[in-house]
Scaffold this active site. Structure first.
Site, PDB file in Angstrom:
ATOM      1  N   ASP A   1       5.909  77.340 -31.628  1.00 28.94           N
ATOM      2  CA  ASP A   1       5.286  78.003 -30.773  1.00 28.94           C
ATOM      3  C   ASP A   1       4.613  76.997 -29.668  1.00 28.94           C
ATOM      4  O   ASP A   1       5.222  76.194 -28.970  1.00 28.94           O
ATOM      5  CB  ASP A   1       4.059  78.720 -31.503  1.00 28.94           C
ATOM      6  CG  ASP A   1       3.047  79.484 -30.877  1.00 28.94           C
ATOM      7  OD1 ASP A   1       3.578  80.546 -30.097  1.00 28.94           O
ATOM      8  OD2 ASP A   1       1.902  79.129 -30.757  1.00 28.94           O
TER       9      ASP A   1
ATOM     10  N   HIS B   1       7.303  85.960 -36.030  1.00 29.87           N
ATOM     11  CA  HIS B   1       7.025  84.832 -35.363  1.00 29.87           C
ATOM     12  C   HIS B   1       6.944  83.460 -36.300  1.00 29.87           C
ATOM     13  O   HIS B   1       7.135  82.389 -35.733  1.00 29.87           O
ATOM     14  CB  HIS B   1       5.850  84.957 -34.440  1.00 29.87           C
ATOM     15  CG  HIS B   1       5.118  83.896 -33.572  1.00 29.87           C
ATOM     16  ND1 HIS B   1       5.818  83.463 -32.780  1.00 29.87           N
ATOM     17  CD2 HIS B   1       3.946  83.221 -33.833  1.00 29.87           C
ATOM     18  CE1 HIS B   1       5.196  82.362 -32.012  1.00 29.87           C
ATOM     19  NE2 HIS B   1       3.967  82.369 -32.679  1.00 29.87           N
TER      20      HIS B   1
END
Length: 295
Positions: free
Chosen positions: A104, A272
């Site tokens: 991320d 994610h």
């Protein structure tokens, strides 16, 4: 968590960076994403430490690292500045060459680290991102709805900071819990640490500064690289969640091949938060690559 690791801080690049270090062997730097801390790696760090000297750091603005003010040009939170933090940290710890595993926001820092400090990064694994410039330029309604915080956090001060500070735990759950796996992947110990750090003075400033930089100065740096023909040259492996926005909205592998010379990758069966959703599969995919046994 982090059995055998020592927790420490170092003054580098004008800020104090908090980190844990453990294991022996070649150096491996782990970088986390938003709105979390280095604790995202707690399910895999001890295994990685059997193969590497693992340094897992809090980015500036996050965790227990320094949280400088956001400046008008967002230089303090540019990925160039954040990458320099990590390059100086690794030098301070005695590692001139190292590998990187990043997720991320940390993966965006790692991308810049691999460009600006190319001779030092040996190989790199990036999790659940496409290049920042490609994501902003390729924004669709579906992406904007999924990554709403990208557009909320870049609003001018002080509104985003005030709203985060008013209820940090609710902000964290609104971001993390909205992903495909909900809150299930996060252990109670890790979640308590994320909430603690999100509540620290200055964290909201750091988070917003990070995102404002990505929508401004970072795009300028990325475009300058493209214009100059500068690419990532270290071996790169990219992986993303098959249940997330990267898979739904972008051709991640194609985008990375535009900006890197040696890249392979694929989607994984998760959302994610790869390191916390499927830690065993991540190790299975990342360890051979980081050990240098394939591209």
């Amino acid at each position: 968590m982090f059995q055998g690791f020592e927790k420490n801080k170092r003054q580098v690049n004008g800020v104090e960076i908090a980190f844990r270090q453990g294991g022996n062997g070649p150096a491996l730097l782990l970088l986390h994403g938003h709105p979390q801390t280095h604790v995202i790696w707690h399910k895999i760090a001890e295994t990685l430490a059997q193969h590497f000297t693992v340094i897992t750091a809090d980015l500036r603005g996050y965790g227990d690292s320094s949280k400088p003010d956001d400046d008008p040009e967002h230089v303090n939170y540019s990925k160039r500045t954040m990458a320099a933090d990590m390059a100086e940290l690794m030098s301070a710890l005695g590692f001139e060459h190292f590998k990187v595993l990043a997720h991320d926001r940390g993966a965006r820092v790692a991308h810049r680290l691999g460009i600006d400090h190319a001779g030092r990064v040996e190989r790199m694994v990036l999790l659940d991102i496409a290049p920042t410039l490609a994501m902003y330029r390729g924004t669709t309604e579906a992406f904007a709805r999924s990554y709403w915080h990208w557009f909320f956090l870049i609003r001018p001060q002080p509104l985003p900071e005030m709203l985060i500070q008013s209820d940090p735990a609710q902000y964290l759950k609104s971001v993390m819990g909205a992903r495909s796996a909900g809150m299930a992947p996060f252990s109670s110990e890790a979640l308590a640490e994320y909430e603690r750090c999100l509540s620290l003075p200055g964290t909201a400033t750091g988070i917003c500064g990070d995102y404002r930089a990505s929508a401004t100065i970072d795009l300028e740096h990325d475009q300058a690289d493209i214009d100059a023909g500068v690419k990532l040259t270290c071996p790169l492996k990219v992986m993303w969640g098959a249940e997330g926005a990267i898979e739904a909205c972008f051709d991640a592998l194609a985008e990375w091949r535009k900006v890197a010379t040696q890249v392979d990758g694929k989607a994984l069966p998760c959302g994610h938060y790869i390191a916390e959703e499927i830690p065993e599969l991540l190790l299975e995919e990342a360890l051979p690559f980081l050990s240098g046994n394939n591209i």
